[in-house]
Design an enzyme around this catalytic site. Structure first.
Site, PDB file in Angstrom:
ATOM      1  N   ASP A  38      54.651  41.982  -4.957  1.00  0.00           N
ATOM      2  CA  ASP A  38      53.748  42.864  -4.207  1.00  0.00           C
ATOM      3  C   ASP A  38      54.088  44.315  -4.505  1.00  0.00           C
ATOM      4  O   ASP A  38      53.223  45.166  -4.631  1.00  0.00           O
ATOM      5  CB  ASP A  38      53.909  42.647  -2.692  1.00  0.00           C
ATOM      6  CG  ASP A  38      53.404  41.275  -2.296  1.00  0.00           C
ATOM      7  OD1 ASP A  38      52.950  40.529  -3.189  1.00  0.00           O
ATOM      8  OD2 ASP A  38      53.470  40.962  -1.089  1.00  0.00           O
ATOM      9  N   TYR A  41      52.733  45.437  -7.756  1.00  0.00           N
ATOM     10  CA  TYR A  41      51.288  45.611  -7.630  1.00  0.00           C
ATOM     11  C   TYR A  41      50.994  46.950  -6.950  1.00  0.00           C
ATOM     12  O   TYR A  41      50.164  47.727  -7.397  1.00  0.00           O
ATOM     13  CB  TYR A  41      50.677  44.451  -6.830  1.00  0.00           C
ATOM     14  CG  TYR A  41      49.167  44.535  -6.750  1.00  0.00           C
ATOM     15  CD1 TYR A  41      48.365  43.902  -7.704  1.00  0.00           C
ATOM     16  CD2 TYR A  41      48.548  45.274  -5.747  1.00  0.00           C
ATOM     17  CE1 TYR A  41      46.983  44.002  -7.647  1.00  0.00           C
ATOM     18  CE2 TYR A  41      47.166  45.383  -5.689  1.00  0.00           C
ATOM     19  CZ  TYR A  41      46.392  44.743  -6.633  1.00  0.00           C
ATOM     20  OH  TYR A  41      45.026  44.853  -6.578  1.00  0.00           O
ATOM     21  N   SER A  87      21.328  22.961   5.408  1.00  0.00           N
ATOM     22  CA  SER A  87      22.529  22.337   5.941  1.00  0.00           C
ATOM     23  C   SER A  87      22.569  20.894   5.405  1.00  0.00           C
ATOM     24  O   SER A  87      21.731  20.516   4.586  1.00  0.00           O
ATOM     25  CB  SER A  87      22.438  22.463   7.451  1.00  0.00           C
ATOM     26  OG  SER A  87      23.195  21.483   8.045  1.00  0.00           O
ATOM     27  N   GLU A 118      34.008  16.824  -2.331  1.00  0.00           N
ATOM     28  CA  GLU A 118      34.613  18.142  -2.113  1.00  0.00           C
ATOM     29  C   GLU A 118      35.084  18.223  -0.680  1.00  0.00           C
ATOM     30  O   GLU A 118      34.537  17.555   0.200  1.00  0.00           O
ATOM     31  CB  GLU A 118      33.569  19.255  -2.341  1.00  0.00           C
ATOM     32  CG  GLU A 118      33.073  19.335  -3.761  1.00  0.00           C
ATOM     33  CD  GLU A 118      31.897  20.306  -3.902  1.00  0.00           C
ATOM     34  OE1 GLU A 118      31.658  21.110  -2.974  1.00  0.00           O
ATOM     35  OE2 GLU A 118      31.223  20.236  -4.928  1.00  0.00           O
ATOM     36  N   LYS A 120      35.269  19.693   2.931  1.00  0.00           N
ATOM     37  CA  LYS A 120      34.323  20.450   3.757  1.00  0.00           C
ATOM     38  C   LYS A 120      35.123  21.526   4.486  1.00  0.00           C
ATOM     39  O   LYS A 120      35.805  21.256   5.478  1.00  0.00           O
ATOM     40  CB  LYS A 120      33.603  19.529   4.737  1.00  0.00           C
ATOM     41  CG  LYS A 120      32.536  20.232   5.546  1.00  0.00           C
ATOM     42  CD  LYS A 120      31.591  19.207   6.156  1.00  0.00           C
ATOM     43  CE  LYS A 120      30.886  19.666   7.393  1.00  0.00           C
ATOM     44  NZ  LYS A 120      30.550  21.050   7.527  1.00  0.00           N
ATOM     45  N   ASP A 122      36.174  24.474   6.769  1.00  0.00           N
ATOM     46  CA  ASP A 122      35.682  24.861   8.087  1.00  0.00           C
ATOM     47  C   ASP A 122      35.654  26.384   8.220  1.00  0.00           C
ATOM     48  O   ASP A 122      36.579  26.994   8.732  1.00  0.00           O
ATOM     49  CB  ASP A 122      36.571  24.245   9.170  1.00  0.00           C
ATOM     50  CG  ASP A 122      35.859  24.232  10.506  1.00  0.00           C
ATOM     51  OD1 ASP A 122      34.664  24.567  10.550  1.00  0.00           O
ATOM     52  OD2 ASP A 122      36.502  23.868  11.513  1.00  0.00           O
ATOM     53  N   TYR A 227      30.989  26.923  -3.656  1.00  0.00           N
ATOM     54  CA  TYR A 227      30.702  25.552  -4.103  1.00  0.00           C
ATOM     55  C   TYR A 227      29.252  25.295  -4.493  1.00  0.00           C
ATOM     56  O   TYR A 227      28.914  24.181  -4.842  1.00  0.00           O
ATOM     57  CB  TYR A 227      31.117  24.549  -3.016  1.00  0.00           C
ATOM     58  CG  TYR A 227      30.689  24.943  -1.616  1.00  0.00           C
ATOM     59  CD1 TYR A 227      29.351  24.910  -1.250  1.00  0.00           C
ATOM     60  CD2 TYR A 227      31.632  25.367  -0.683  1.00  0.00           C
ATOM     61  CE1 TYR A 227      28.957  25.295   0.021  1.00  0.00           C
ATOM     62  CE2 TYR A 227      31.242  25.761   0.594  1.00  0.00           C
ATOM     63  CZ  TYR A 227      29.905  25.720   0.936  1.00  0.00           C
ATOM     64  OH  TYR A 227      29.516  26.100   2.178  1.00  0.00           O
ATOM     65  N   LYS A 315      32.047  13.625   8.441  1.00  0.00           N
ATOM     66  CA  LYS A 315      32.803  14.415   9.430  1.00  0.00           C
ATOM     67  C   LYS A 315      34.018  13.623   9.904  1.00  0.00           C
ATOM     68  O   LYS A 315      33.873  12.472  10.335  1.00  0.00           O
ATOM     69  CB  LYS A 315      31.905  14.708  10.640  1.00  0.00           C
ATOM     70  CG  LYS A 315      30.789  15.691  10.347  1.00  0.00           C
ATOM     71  CD  LYS A 315      31.293  17.128  10.544  1.00  0.00           C
ATOM     72  CE  LYS A 315      30.181  18.146  10.499  1.00  0.00           C
ATOM     73  NZ  LYS A 315      29.417  18.325  11.688  1.00  0.00           N
ATOM     74  N   CYS A 409      57.129  38.223  38.647  1.00  0.00           N
ATOM     75  CA  CYS A 409      57.759  37.891  37.369  1.00  0.00           C
ATOM     76  C   CYS A 409      58.867  36.858  37.585  1.00  0.00           C
ATOM     77  O   CYS A 409      59.752  37.070  38.425  1.00  0.00           O
ATOM     78  CB  CYS A 409      58.336  39.156  36.747  1.00  0.00           C
ATOM     79  SG  CYS A 409      59.301  38.826  35.268  1.00  0.00           S
ATOM     80  N   CYS A 412      62.327  38.857  36.823  1.00  0.00           N
ATOM     81  CA  CYS A 412      62.846  40.000  37.590  1.00  0.00           C
ATOM     82  C   CYS A 412      62.224  40.118  38.969  1.00  0.00           C
ATOM     83  O   CYS A 412      62.572  41.031  39.731  1.00  0.00           O
ATOM     84  CB  CYS A 412      62.651  41.301  36.817  1.00  0.00           C
ATOM     85  SG  CYS A 412      60.936  41.818  36.714  1.00  0.00           S
ATOM     86  N   CYS A 427      54.288  41.810  33.186  1.00  0.00           N
ATOM     87  CA  CYS A 427      55.357  42.365  33.995  1.00  0.00           C
ATOM     88  C   CYS A 427      55.551  43.772  33.468  1.00  0.00           C
ATOM     89  O   CYS A 427      55.818  43.960  32.279  1.00  0.00           O
ATOM     90  CB  CYS A 427      56.636  41.543  33.814  1.00  0.00           C
ATOM     91  SG  CYS A 427      58.070  42.381  34.479  1.00  0.00           S
ATOM     92  N   CYS A 432      62.979  44.807  33.186  1.00  0.00           N
ATOM     93  CA  CYS A 432      62.930  43.342  33.315  1.00  0.00           C
ATOM     94  C   CYS A 432      63.868  42.699  32.298  1.00  0.00           C
ATOM     95  O   CYS A 432      63.746  42.935  31.094  1.00  0.00           O
ATOM     96  CB  CYS A 432      61.495  42.853  33.090  1.00  0.00           C
ATOM     97  SG  CYS A 432      61.384  41.070  32.922  1.00  0.00           S
TER      98      CYS A 432
END
Ligand code: IVH
Length: 675
Positions: A38, A41, A87, A118, A120, A122, A227, A315, A409, A412, A427, A432
């Site tokens: 990183d 980069y 869909s 493939e 699915k 979410d 896809y 599903k 709390c 305390c 709190c 505390c």
């Protein structure tokens, strides 16, 4: 370096840098296979920023620096999908799947049908338009015909190429999602800030894409899998598998768990396999999509009003379990947020035995009316964190009563507050004990001061024995004091003291993060330390100056300014300084790294064998600070190999390739000469 660059030189350099950055970004975000650190980069990225700042005319829309636009949108404009986003029909069991296969074979009795399975994913369906290889528009699905223009937000998603590897004009579709790890981190942060948590990664991703400020969308760490090719443009493919392969070649991220299956039985096997594997995937899936692979066959099968006949979504049944809540435990975090956890009868859920479920905050208990002895259905959010889905109220005894929310709390006993804009109870007693010990645990944690050997139990004991009250007290602990703690003998005490002592030399960003200033995470701490260089510098900075730091917003700036105005913070800084804790930034500034004339600058170095003067991490950090790059394997590109004790095959390879080899002492000498 940029100062001496002519416009023409700069023009060549930006093209070079962008190509390099795009390549590394592709390996990181699309192939999941990082090629550089990183830090390396960042150095290249900042070199590009520096040139673009000097020559703004050279900025192009597809430059990696232009992912996050500056403007906040007034609202989202509508986008009409010329090709509707449909869909899919659903299958819930093997029988539904067999019926799907039969329907297809009835229409195409003479063809050998190949299915592609493939995952699915979410997330949320998105459609991306490229013209001549450039990303010009991104839209949500909406109602399938009209969606919303989310171009500015999608540009912040690093897996989405702003420029394709070929100048094609195409429209492609897929899923934008939040990886499980980002989801868990986001919810944790929201919980600590007293904010509402997201129920699942999908909602968190949806919230990200709906941000009118692209800067906020960028923070959600979203990713994509595409896809579907909606408009093929220059793409030629006979089937889905080939089309996905073409997308791969354009630099577009597709999911590689896909599989071609010759029969519906093979499809069923794939479904079983991934039903088991799903918990181990780094993203959530809610089923398997099965598609007829061949495009000619797809065309013959056509569509019903709602969905294609050539595909179906299997599903997975929701992973749920039923159990009984026995107790609700309340814990106090370092920011004072009080979090409830349900303790339940142990039950198996998605591969593990579960006994505790996070209830997140007091509002959730009220909203779901969760009570002791309730029978509840639980699930795992992000496939990991057990949560209560709902209460089975008809199983409740008539004597059941709403859960009495604590008013004080548990640590305390001071009165808890429910701030208006928060869902959490808090709190607000700064003394505390639970907040203090949690704060100390955060201070010693790995990304903060990295002090080993001080687990929460040791810290609580130290606090109870009044050995420490704040972080500065850690630096006055004595050997004898440590020996008074349970299970701490000579060796452990020595180790703790050595670890504490070593932490004095940490660069400022660790301390700044460790102090637990609200909204200041590890990344913000690094940016602030780099810019202001010392605690005194940061304290003297105005809100305006702090906001100017790229990546730091108003919320962080306000929090930092308020923190340094507290008189007890001034005292704390003085105490830390007295106890010889370093309060300055020890890393190099990015620009200095790029311009460094150090021997190590731009050199690729391999460390091998046992190092005795420092840990490998330390050596690496020191080399990187001088602009060098430390890699794991020796190749022709290696400039230098440092061989510690018992160096083996890497040393042999270096000798074979005639690469310069240094001893650890030589490395140390050079580092010390330059630092
Ligand atoms: S294909 C013509 N493939 O699931 C419809 N959809 O239930 C083409 N989804 O709206 C959709 N992963 O948002 C397809 N590999 C995948 C998918 C996938 C997730 C979503 C998509 C779609 C919904 C259908």
């Amino acid at each position: 370096m940029t100062e001496h660059m002519s416009f023409e030189e700069a023009k060549t350099k930006v093209v070079e840098l962008r190509a390099e950055l795009d390549k590394y970004s592709y390996h990181y975000y699309v192939k999941d296979n990082p090629k550089i650190s990183d830090h390396d980069y960042d150095v290249l990225y900042h070199e590009l920023v520096a040139i673009e700042t000097e020559y703004p005319d050279l900025i192009t829309n597809d430059s990696p620096t232009q992912r996050v636009g500056g403007t906040i949108l007034p609202g989202f404009t509508k986008v009409v999908h010329e090709i509707p986003m449909l869909s899919l029909g659903n299958a819930f069991n093997q029988e539904d799947l067999m019926n799907f296969d039969e329907r297809i074979k009835k229409i195409l009795p003479n063809e050998e049908i190949e299915y592609i399975c493939e995952l699915k994913i979410d997330g949320l369906a998105v459609s991306l338009k490229y013209v001549d290889g450039l990303l010009v528009q991104a839209a949500t699905r909406g109602d399938g015909t009209v969606g919303e223009d989310i171009t500015q937000n999608i540009r912040t998603v690093k897996s989405v190429p702003l420029r394709l590897q070929k100048p094609y004009s195409i429209e492609v579709r897929g899923e934008c999602y939040m990886p499980k790890s980002s989801f868990l981190a986001l919810n944790k942060e929201r919980e600590e800030n007293g904010e509402d948590v997201f129920a699942n990664p999908r909602n968190a991703a949806a919230g990200g894409l709906r941000q009118l400020d692209p800067k906020l969308a960028a923070k959600r760490n979203l990713s994509t899998f595409l896809y579907t090719v909606a408009d093929f443009g220059e793409i030629t493919a006979n089937g889905q598998e080939e089309a996905l392969h073409q997308l791969d070649e354009l630099g577009i991220r597709t999911n590689h768990e896909r599989k071609l299956c010759k029969s519906i039985d093979e499809v069923w096997e794939y479904i079983q396999t991934y039903h088991e594997k799903r918990v181990d995937l780094p993203y959530e899936i809610d089923g398997i999509v099965i598609k007829v692979n061949n495009f000619a066959a797809q065309e013959e099968l056509g569509f019903t009003v709602k969905a294609p006949r050539w595909a179906i979504a299997y599903k997975f049944p929701a992973e749920e379990a039923t159990t009984v809540i026995r107790e609700i435990e309340w814990t106090i975090g370092r920011t004072g947020v009080v979090t409830p956890t349900a303790i339940m009868d142990p039950v198996r859920l998605a591969g593990t035995t579960v006994q505790r479920a996070s209830l997140h905050n007091v509002d959730l208990i009220k909203e779901k009316d969760i009570r002791l002895l309730d029978t509840v259905i639980i699930h795992k959010a992000g496939d990991i964190i057990p949560e209560v889905t709902r209460v089975l109220t008809d199983k409740r005894e008539a004597t059941s009563e709403p859960y009495p929310i604590p008013t004080h709390c548990p640590a305390c006993e001071s009165e808890l507050v429910h701030l208006e804009e928060e869902v959490a109870l808090r709190c607000i007693n700064p003394k505390c004990p639970a907040q203090i010990t949690e704060g100390l645990s955060h201070f010693v944690s790995r990304n903060a001061m990295n002090i080993d050997g001080l687990g929460n139990r040791v810290i609580v004991q130290m606090y109870e024995k009044e050995l420490v009250e704040d972080v500065a007290d850690l630096y006055k602990l004595t050997f004898d004091e440590l020996l008074t703690l349970e299970k701490i003998k000579d060796k452990a005490a020595n180790n703790i003291l050595t670890a504490i002592d070593a932490s004095r030399a940490n660069s400022m960003e660790r301390l700044l993060f460790g102090l637990g200033i609200r909204h200041v995470g590890a990344k913000a701490a690094k940016l602030l330390a780099e810019r202001f260089e010392s605690m005194a510098g940061l304290k003297a900075a105005t809100k305006e100056e702090i906001i100017e730091v790229e990546g730091i917003g108003e919320i962080i700036a306000d929090s930092v300014v308020a923190y340094f105005q507290l008189p007890e913070v001034t005292e704390l800084m003085e105490e830390l300084a007295q106890r010889e804790v370093n309060l300055t930034y020890l890393g190099k500034k990015r620009t200095e790294i790029a311009e460094s004339d150090s021997f190590f600058n731009q050199k690729t170095i391999v460390l091998t064998g046992k190092l005795t003067h420092f840990t490998r991490e330390e050596a690496k950090a020191r080399i990187e600070n001088l602009g060098g790059k430390v890699t794991g394997s020796v190749s022709k590109k290696t400039d230098l190999v440092v061989a510690g004790e018992e160096a083996g095959s890497k040393l042999a390879k270096a000798e074979k390739l005639e690469i310069t080899v240094w001893s650890e002492d030589q490395l140390l000498e050079h580092l010390e000469g330059e630092e």
